[in-house]
Write an enzyme that holds these catalytic residues in place. Structure first.
Site, PDB file in Angstrom:
ATOM      1  N   GLY A  45      43.730  43.900  35.871  1.00 22.35           N
ATOM      2  CA  GLY A  45      45.098  43.381  35.853  1.00 22.35           C
ATOM      3  C   GLY A  45      45.199  42.251  34.855  1.00 22.35           C
ATOM      4  O   GLY A  45      44.184  41.686  34.436  1.00 22.35           O
ATOM      5  N   GLN A  50      48.690  34.417  31.386  1.00 21.43           N
ATOM      6  CA  GLN A  50      47.285  34.366  30.964  1.00 21.43           C
ATOM      7  C   GLN A  50      47.135  34.477  29.449  1.00 21.43           C
ATOM      8  O   GLN A  50      46.084  34.135  28.905  1.00 21.43           O
ATOM      9  CB  GLN A  50      46.467  35.471  31.644  1.00 21.43           C
ATOM     10  N   CYS A  94      38.760  36.421  38.057  1.00 22.32           N
ATOM     11  CA  CYS A  94      39.950  36.253  37.216  1.00 22.32           C
ATOM     12  C   CYS A  94      39.498  36.088  35.777  1.00 22.32           C
ATOM     13  O   CYS A  94      38.549  35.349  35.498  1.00 22.32           O
ATOM     14  CB  CYS A  94      40.741  35.027  37.672  1.00 22.32           C
ATOM     15  N   LEU A  95      40.189  36.761  34.874  1.00 20.68           N
ATOM     16  CA  LEU A  95      39.823  36.675  33.459  1.00 20.68           C
ATOM     17  C   LEU A  95      40.041  35.263  32.912  1.00 20.68           C
ATOM     18  O   LEU A  95      39.439  34.899  31.905  1.00 20.68           O
ATOM     19  CB  LEU A  95      40.630  37.695  32.639  1.00 20.68           C
ATOM     20  N   HIS A 136      47.377  39.249  43.353  1.00 24.66           N
ATOM     21  CA  HIS A 136      46.714  38.295  42.442  1.00 24.66           C
ATOM     22  C   HIS A 136      47.567  38.082  41.181  1.00 24.66           C
ATOM     23  O   HIS A 136      47.751  36.945  40.734  1.00 24.66           O
ATOM     24  CB  HIS A 136      45.327  38.859  42.101  1.00 24.66           C
ATOM     25  N   GLU A 137      48.112  39.182  40.644  1.00 25.20           N
ATOM     26  CA  GLU A 137      48.918  39.080  39.411  1.00 25.20           C
ATOM     27  C   GLU A 137      50.250  38.378  39.665  1.00 25.20           C
ATOM     28  O   GLU A 137      50.675  37.543  38.862  1.00 25.20           O
ATOM     29  CB  GLU A 137      49.167  40.460  38.796  1.00 25.20           C
ATOM     30  N   HIS A 140      49.914  34.729  39.721  1.00 21.41           N
ATOM     31  CA  HIS A 140      49.886  34.122  38.379  1.00 21.41           C
ATOM     32  C   HIS A 140      51.301  33.762  37.908  1.00 21.41           C
ATOM     33  O   HIS A 140      51.493  32.742  37.252  1.00 21.41           O
ATOM     34  CB  HIS A 140      49.275  35.092  37.352  1.00 21.41           C
TER      35      HIS A 140
HETATM   36  O1  GNR Z   1      39.826  41.943  36.424  1.00 19.54           O
HETATM   37  C1  GNR Z   1      40.132  41.420  37.500  1.00 19.54           C
HETATM   38  N1  GNR Z   1      39.472  41.767  38.622  1.00 19.54           N
HETATM   39  C2  GNR Z   1      39.880  41.414  39.892  1.00 19.54           C
HETATM   40  C3  GNR Z   1      38.991  41.621  40.949  1.00 19.54           C
HETATM   41  C4  GNR Z   1      39.352  41.305  42.234  1.00 19.54           C
HETATM   42  C5  GNR Z   1      40.599  40.788  42.484  1.00 19.54           C
HETATM   43  C6  GNR Z   1      41.484  40.544  41.463  1.00 19.54           C
HETATM   44  C7  GNR Z   1      41.136  40.867  40.166  1.00 19.54           C
HETATM   45  S1  GNR Z   1      42.259  40.609  38.873  1.00 19.54           S
HETATM   46  C8  GNR Z   1      41.179  40.374  37.534  1.00 19.54           C
HETATM   47  C9  GNR Z   1      41.947  40.271  36.226  1.00 19.54           C
HETATM   48  C10 GNR Z   1      42.817  39.044  36.246  1.00 19.54           C
HETATM   49  O2  GNR Z   1      42.414  37.922  36.131  1.00 19.54           O
HETATM   50  N2  GNR Z   1      44.085  39.231  36.455  1.00 19.54           N
HETATM   51  O3  GNR Z   1      44.917  38.190  36.541  1.00 19.54           O
HETATM   52 NI    NI Z   2      43.714  36.526  37.251  1.00 17.16          NI
END
Ligand code: GNR
Ligand code: NI
Length: 172
Positions: A45, A50, A94-95, A136-137, A140
């Site tokens: 995601g 980001q 999270c990236l 999660h997204e 953000h």
């Molecule tokens: O790549 C991602 N892996 C992930 C693993 C578990 C829960 C959420 C994520 S999202 C993350 C990519 C990211 O930072 N998206 O905002």
């Molecule tokens: Ni993230």
């Protein structure tokens, strides 16, 4: 075109993003760039803040099985309209917080509405990893990171590691 991913702490990752009014070619290009950046990372995601764009736009593809067809989703103005009582625990990453992982508890199933790439309104129920990822997204877009669910001490430890990483990156 691949874009640069911001690393926490960054003030742009703490902002509440603005709704998208109508979908322009510029926004479609942005969404395509986000998918390219996400697949390249690789991640499941990515949210517009980001890459430093404060619009309510997320992309995701949680298909991880080798050989299964990809399912890239582009969501403008995503909204959670219902959440299950039942919860799920996932080890999240999270990236924008590279190489840090922690368990987060969230509703197991969420119903989400959004506007797609063609400006059509969509609605779908997500479960499992898809539900975790879409939550999660959307966090953000509200300036929230998964580490905000952790105990302050653990959050602080991760933030200090990221500050160190950014200092090292700046010197490189
Ligand atoms: O790549 C991602 N892996 C992930 C693993 C578990 C829960 C959420 C994520 S999202 C993350 C990519 C990211 O930072 N998206 O905002
Ligand atoms: Ni993230």
């Amino acid at each position: 075109m691949k874009r640069n991913i911001l690393i926490h702490p960054d003030p742009r990752l703490k902002k509440v993003c603005a709704p998208v009014a109508d979908i322009s070619d510029e926004l479609r290009t942005l969404a395509d760039d986000m998918l390219e950046t996400m697949y390249d990372a690789p991640g499941i995601g990515l949210a517009a803040p980001q890459i430093g764009v404060l619009d309510r736009l997320i992309v995701l593809d949680c298909i991880k099985e080798e050989g299964e067809a990809p399912r890239p989703l582009i969501m403008f103005n995503p909204e959670i309209i219902a959440s299950s009582e039942e919860t799920n625990v996932y080890e999240e990453g999270c990236l924008s917080i590279p190489e840090q992982f922690a368990e987060v508890t969230r509703p197991k199933v969420v119903d989400v509405t959004w506007m797609d790439r063609d400006g059509n309104q969509q609605q779908e129920s997500f479960d499992g990893l898809w539900a975790t990822c879409v939550q999660h997204e959307i966090d953000h877009l509200n300036g929230k990171l998964f580490i905000d669910y952790l105990k302050p001490l653990k959050r602080q430890m991760i933030t200090r590691k990221m500050q160190k990483l950014k200092r090292e990156q700046a010197r490189a």
